[in-house]
Design a protein around this motif. Structure first.
Motif, PDB file in Angstrom:
ATOM      1  N   ALA A   1       0.831  -1.205   0.000  1.00 14.78           N
ATOM      2  CA  ALA A   1       0.000   0.000   0.000  1.00 14.78           C
ATOM      3  C   ALA A   1       0.869   1.260   0.000  1.00 14.78           C
ATOM      4  N   GLU A   2       1.986   1.216   0.740  1.00 18.19           N
ATOM      5  CA  GLU A   2       2.898   2.365   0.762  1.00 18.19           C
ATOM      6  C   GLU A   2       3.522   2.571  -0.609  1.00 18.19           C
ATOM      7  N   THR A   3       3.949   1.488  -1.259  1.00 17.96           N
ATOM      8  CA  THR A   3       4.599   1.586  -2.568  1.00 17.96           C
ATOM      9  C   THR A   3       3.663   2.174  -3.615  1.00 17.96           C
ATOM     10  N   PHE A   4       2.395   1.739  -3.590  1.00 13.90           N
ATOM     11  CA  PHE A   4       1.442   2.171  -4.622  1.00 13.90           C
ATOM     12  C   PHE A   4       0.563   3.340  -4.166  1.00 13.90           C
ATOM     13  N   HIS A   5       0.822   3.872  -2.945  1.00 15.36           N
ATOM     14  CA  HIS A   5       0.010   4.962  -2.386  1.00 15.36           C
ATOM     15  C   HIS A   5      -1.462   4.562  -2.354  1.00 15.36           C
ATOM     16  N   GLY A   6      -1.712   3.354  -1.847  1.00 12.05           N
ATOM     17  CA  GLY A   6      -3.058   2.802  -1.868  1.00 12.05           C
ATOM     18  C   GLY A   6      -3.673   2.668  -0.490  1.00 12.05           C
ATOM     19  N   VAL A   7      -4.839   2.012  -0.463  1.00 16.79           N
ATOM     20  CA  VAL A   7      -5.615   1.814   0.762  1.00 16.79           C
ATOM     21  C   VAL A   7      -5.822   0.313   0.947  1.00 16.79           C
ATOM     22  N   VAL A   8      -5.733  -0.150   2.198  1.00 16.17           N
ATOM     23  CA  VAL A   8      -5.954  -1.561   2.523  1.00 16.17           C
ATOM     24  C   VAL A   8      -7.366  -1.716   3.082  1.00 16.17           C
ATOM     25  N   TYR A   9      -8.158  -2.587   2.450  1.00 17.81           N
ATOM     26  CA  TYR A   9      -9.509  -2.880   2.926  1.00 17.81           C
ATOM     27  C   TYR A   9      -9.538  -4.302   3.480  1.00 17.81           C
ATOM     28  N   GLY A  10     -10.052  -4.432   4.687  1.00 15.29           N
ATOM     29  CA  GLY A  10     -10.164  -5.740   5.312  1.00 15.29           C
ATOM     30  C   GLY A  10     -11.616  -6.083   5.593  1.00 15.29           C
ATOM     31  N   PHE A  11     -12.013  -7.309   5.248  1.00 12.48           N
ATOM     32  CA  PHE A  11     -13.390  -7.747   5.469  1.00 12.48           C
ATOM     33  C   PHE A  11     -13.384  -8.949   6.409  1.00 12.48           C
ATOM     34  N   ASN A  12     -13.939  -8.743   7.604  1.00 11.80           N
ATOM     35  CA  ASN A  12     -13.992  -9.794   8.629  1.00 11.80           C
ATOM     36  C   ASN A  12     -12.598 -10.293   9.015  1.00 11.80           C
ATOM     37  N   VAL A  13     -11.602  -9.420   8.922  1.00  9.34           N
ATOM     38  CA  VAL A  13     -10.234  -9.781   9.325  1.00  9.34           C
ATOM     39  C   VAL A  13      -9.737  -8.751  10.340  1.00  9.34           C
ATOM     40  N   ASN A  14      -8.572  -9.025  10.906  1.00  5.78           N
ATOM     41  CA  ASN A  14      -8.002  -8.145  11.926  1.00  5.78           C
ATOM     42  C   ASN A  14      -6.660  -7.589  11.478  1.00  5.78           C
ATOM     43  N   ALA A  15      -6.285  -6.480  12.103  1.00  4.42           N
ATOM     44  CA  ALA A  15      -4.942  -5.924  11.953  1.00  4.42           C
ATOM     45  C   ALA A  15      -4.440  -5.643  13.362  1.00  4.42           C
ATOM     46  N   ASP A  16      -3.422  -6.370  13.797  1.00  5.53           N
ATOM     47  CA  ASP A  16      -2.962  -6.225  15.186  1.00  5.53           C
ATOM     48  C   ASP A  16      -2.297  -4.872  15.394  1.00  5.53           C
ATOM     49  N   ASN A  17      -1.946  -4.580  16.642  1.00  6.70           N
ATOM     50  CA  ASN A  17      -1.404  -3.267  16.998  1.00  6.70           C
ATOM     51  C   ASN A  17      -0.110  -2.956  16.260  1.00  6.70           C
ATOM     52  N   VAL A  18       0.742  -3.967  16.096  1.00 10.06           N
ATOM     53  CA  VAL A  18       2.024  -3.749  15.405  1.00 10.06           C
ATOM     54  C   VAL A  18       1.776  -3.303  13.966  1.00 10.06           C
ATOM     55  N   ILE A  19       0.828  -3.965  13.297  1.00  6.94           N
ATOM     56  CA  ILE A  19       0.510  -3.632  11.904  1.00  6.94           C
ATOM     57  C   ILE A  19      -0.096  -2.232  11.816  1.00  6.94           C
ATOM     58  N   GLN A  20      -0.988  -1.899  12.755  1.00 12.95           N
ATOM     59  CA  GLN A  20      -1.630  -0.583  12.735  1.00 12.95           C
ATOM     60  C   GLN A  20      -0.613   0.534  13.004  1.00 12.95           C
ATOM     61  N   GLN A  21       0.329   0.278  13.906  1.00 10.52           N
ATOM     62  CA  GLN A  21       1.381   1.271  14.172  1.00 10.52           C
ATOM     63  C   GLN A  21       2.281   1.448  12.950  1.00 10.52           C
ATOM     64  N   LEU A  22       2.605   0.334  12.286  1.00  8.03           N
ATOM     65  CA  LEU A  22       3.426   0.406  11.068  1.00  8.03           C
ATOM     66  C   LEU A  22       2.699   1.193   9.979  1.00  8.03           C
ATOM     67  N   ALA A  23       1.390   0.952   9.844  1.00  5.08           N
ATOM     68  CA  ALA A  23       0.598   1.658   8.835  1.00  5.08           C
ATOM     69  C   ALA A  23       0.540   3.155   9.141  1.00  5.08           C
ATOM     70  N   ALA A  24       0.362   3.502  10.424  1.00  2.83           N
ATOM     71  CA  ALA A  24       0.310   4.912  10.813  1.00  2.83           C
ATOM     72  C   ALA A  24       1.645   5.603  10.541  1.00  2.83           C
ATOM     73  N   LYS A  25       2.740   4.886  10.795  1.00  2.00           N
ATOM     74  CA  LYS A  25       4.083   5.435  10.559  1.00  2.00           C
ATOM     75  C   LYS A  25       4.313   5.694   9.071  1.00  2.00           C
TER      76      LYS A  25
END
Length: 727
Positions: free
Chosen positions: A564-588
């Protein structure tokens, strides 16, 4: 060489003989007239005509010298023969090879291939190192490089033995035993399908569904008080899940069509009927919500007549049962109707031999890896069995039922969860049992090879189409520049490219701002399939291009965020989770992660994101309106300025705002005022009922009595995408 010398000698001797004959003729004439001329003249004439004989002697001497020289050269060449021309290098080529592969085969630089293809019909600018070359261009490059061509058969062209796994022949009827019916519950969204199944199972399935809407197929084995067993498949009724409903109909024996008595036949009801007909599956009609005051079961039956669903009350063969999933009314009657139809169908299966089945759903579990829900259709599945489905295989490590309890065996018509897959198979894939792991790998390799072959054929077809397009473009260019020499053509093309470069840069910047790259992650394969099917309906690429970068099953991972960072895109999740580490990485990294539990919420979010990429729409908001009562002009310096005498009819007019002049309903001018006066005083605001004089910033506009002047302000309003997913 000797032949050439002989020819030369013959020509010279022929010339000499001609001269001698001519000389003899002259001598005879001289003999007749000798008494007329003096002796001195006769001697001179004789000397004159003896010259050809002297010439012949010189020619003979020259020929002898020439013969001597030629002989010496031949001897010299025999002593030291010159090396003959070098034999051409043989290059092994094949159809569909790329530019890079051809250069490597020739042991030349890639530029050598490009140079050989210059001034040909192929477009050099669009040719990349990985571009595949047609047979014509391969031959052209080899010819211009002074090499010899040798065709080599591709490995892909070699005929490979079909190693695919296939179903067993039909079993001996004597070996068949009765089996439970597989029943699919279908109907429109929110017509009570899951609640109905919940009553049959006496569990709380609907309460666990997000928004009360089923979003993937649930397979359950229900035991009735009579001892009969029915396998139920609860398919989603939402518009997004058409592919799931079709898949449910294809693996089932009976379809229970649920229609709400207060709502009637809806869009997905009609679609469910069509799926059942396509699969040649009989229907049992369950008219639900009969406990409501506004319920009208007879209306439902009449509406279904238009779709060739004729109930027994109207002389047809479709059983209709009035039920209430909420109160449990007539639940047993519905189950008995289903069992009665199953007995009429005489459903049987072979419980022996290799297993055959169908993948209903597939997903990735964090602790257990790839997991599938399957319906066994033939044979008995046991722990340790080797299975193949699509381009994946498994050694069964664990099996469990719909309640998560481990089971040792799965018989025909039984839904079962299977753990042990090497890769995740797709929903709808056929499951076949094979004898060993090497055989399973062989089958998967063959299927991947077949897929690759199909892709190669499609690629070659596209290449051929592109080649024809380039040839046509080249032909048009040749016609355009046909009268010019190559220098003039090159100069004109260079100028055209220079002019196009700034445009291309501008187009690229606009394109980058009008592209939404997205990454889709879902809980099960069918959910991802449904989202992709919705995306296939996207028809607003002229506004903003929707680009699918990646999709998959499972929780959002670090790789998804990096993409998503490489393509300047958005990640959509359906009935899945993103743990705290992933969310912090995404925010960074500034990456948006959007998680949803209900599919239409995800689509609404996607529509909003697309709308945010569109340029704002400028809307005009009127502030006031004045009518022109008189026209006159004033002199400012040496210029005459037209002035309109007006009266404000609505709102107020403000000098700093924008104005438009309307005549007979048509806007003939838009712009600003250069002056606004009330009586003789300059003013910035004139209110309703007041008179004023005004002049425009454009002197050429003429006022007419009866024209309207509208004062307005412009506001930017966010644009909305025109894409309508259909629900």
């Amino acid at each position: 060489m000797n032949r050439k010398i002989l020819k030369l000698e013959n020509l010279l001797w022929f010339h000499t003989i001609c001269r001698q004959l001519h000389s003899l003729c002259q001598r005879r004439m001289l003999a007749q007239w000798r008494h007329v001329f003096s002796s001195t003249y006769a001697v001179q004439t004789a000397q004159l005509y003896t010259r050809p004989w002297q010439t012949d002697a010189l020619i003979r001497a020259a020929l002898s010298q020439r013969r001597l020289l030629v002989t010496k050269k031949e001897k010299r060449s025999q002593k030291s023969p010159l090396p003959s021309t070098k034999s051409k290098k043989e290059v092994e080529v094949w159809l569909g090879m790329t530019v890079e592969e051809l250069a490597r085969a020739m042991e030349k630089d890639i530029d050598c291939v490009y140079e050989s293809l210059m001034n040909t019909a192929i477009d050099i600018d669009s040719l990349e190192t990985h571009s595949r070359l047609d047979e014509v261009w391969i031959k052209e490059v080899i010819k211009k490089s002074g090499m010899k061509l040798k065709w080599s058969k591709l490995k892909q062209d070699k005929v490979r033995e079909n190693k695919d796994a296939v179903k067993r022949p039909q079993a001996d009827p004597a070996l068949l035993i009765p089996r439970s019916p597989v029943v699919t519950i279908m109907g429109h969204v929110d017509h009570g399908k899951t609640t109905l199944l919940d009553k049959l199972r006496k569990t709380q399935v609907a309460a666990m569904e997000a928004g009360g809407i089923t979003q993937h197929i649930g397979a359950f084995l229900v035991s009735l008080p009579s001892g009969e067993k029915i396998t139920f498949l609860d398919t989603p009724g939402h518009a997004a899940f058409s592919a799931m409903r079709a898949r449910g109909a294809q693996v089932t024996d009976i379809v229970i069509l649920v229609v709400a008595a207060d709502d009637g036949v809806m869009k997905q009801t009609v679609e469910s009927i069509q799926h059942a007909k396509d699969a040649h599956v009989p229907i049992v009609l369950a008219i639900n919500k009969c406990d409501k005051a506004e319920a009208d079961p007879e209306k439902v039956k009449k509406e279904l007549l238009a779709y060739d669903v004729v109930c027994e009350d109207y002389g047809g063969d479709v059983q209709a049962v009035r039920v209430s999933a909420l109160t449990g009314e007539n639940m047993m009657a519905l189950a008995e109707a289903t069992i009665a139809l199953a007995e009429m169908l005489e459903l049987k299966a072979d419980p022996t031999g290799a297993v055959e089945g169908t993948v209903i759903e597939s997903f990735t579990d964090k602790g257990r890896g790839p997991v599938t829900t399957a319906i066994i259709q033939r044979g008995t599945l046991r722990k340790g069995s080797i299975l193949v489905a699509g381009k994946s295989w498994a050694k069964v490590r664990l099996m469990f039922d719909e309640n998560g309890r481990a089971v040792n065996e799965a018989y025909p018509s039984m839904p079962v969860g299977i753990i042990g897959w090497r890769d995740l198979p797709s929903a709808g894939d056929e499951i076949l049992e094979v004898e060993s792991e090497p055989r399973a790998r062989e089958v998967v390799d063959w299927r991947k090879y077949e897929q690759e072959q199909e892709k190669n054929k499609e690629d070659l077809k596209l290449i051929e189409e592109k080649r024809k397009e380039h040839q046509e473009a080249h032909r048009k260019d040749r016609e355009k520049y046909g009268t010019l020499n190559w220098k003039e053509r090159s100069y004109i093309k260079y100028k055209e490219k220079r002019q196009q470069q700034p445009l291309k840069l501008k187009e690229k910047l606009e394109r980058d701002s009008n592209v939404l790259p997205i990454i889709i992650k879902g809980d099960v394969d069918g959910s991802v399939e449904a989202i992709l099917n919705i995306m296939d309906t996207y028809d607003a690429s002229h506004e903003c291009e929707l680009e699918l970068v990646h999709f998959g099953v499972g929780d959002i991972s670090e790789n998804d965020v990096n993409l998503a960072e490489t393509f300047h895109g958005v990640v959509y999740g359906f009935n899945v989770n993103a743990d705290n580490v992933i969310q912090q990485l995404a925010a960074k990294k500034g990456v948006k992660i959007k998680l949803h539990k209900v599919i239409y919420r995800l689509i609404e979010d996607l529509q909003e994101e697309l709308s945010s990429r569109l340029p704002c729409i400028v809307e005009e908001h009127p502030i006031g309106e004045a009518s022109i009562l008189a026209t006159f002009s004033i002199t400012e310096g040496k210029k005459k300025v037209p002035v309109a005498g007006c009266r404000v009819q609505k709102g107020q007019i403000e000098k700093q705002k924008k104005f438009k002049l309307i005549r007979n309903g048509h806007v003939i001018w838009k712009g600003s005022l250069i002056s606004l006066k009330h009586h003789k005083d300059d003013t910035s605001v004139v209110k309703t009922g007041m008179d004023c004089g005004l002049s425009l910033d454009e002197e050429k506009i003429e006022f007419k009595v009866g024209d309207a002047i509208v004062c307005y302000e412009e506001k930017e309003v966010p644009a909305k995408t025109s894409w309508d997913p259909g629900f």
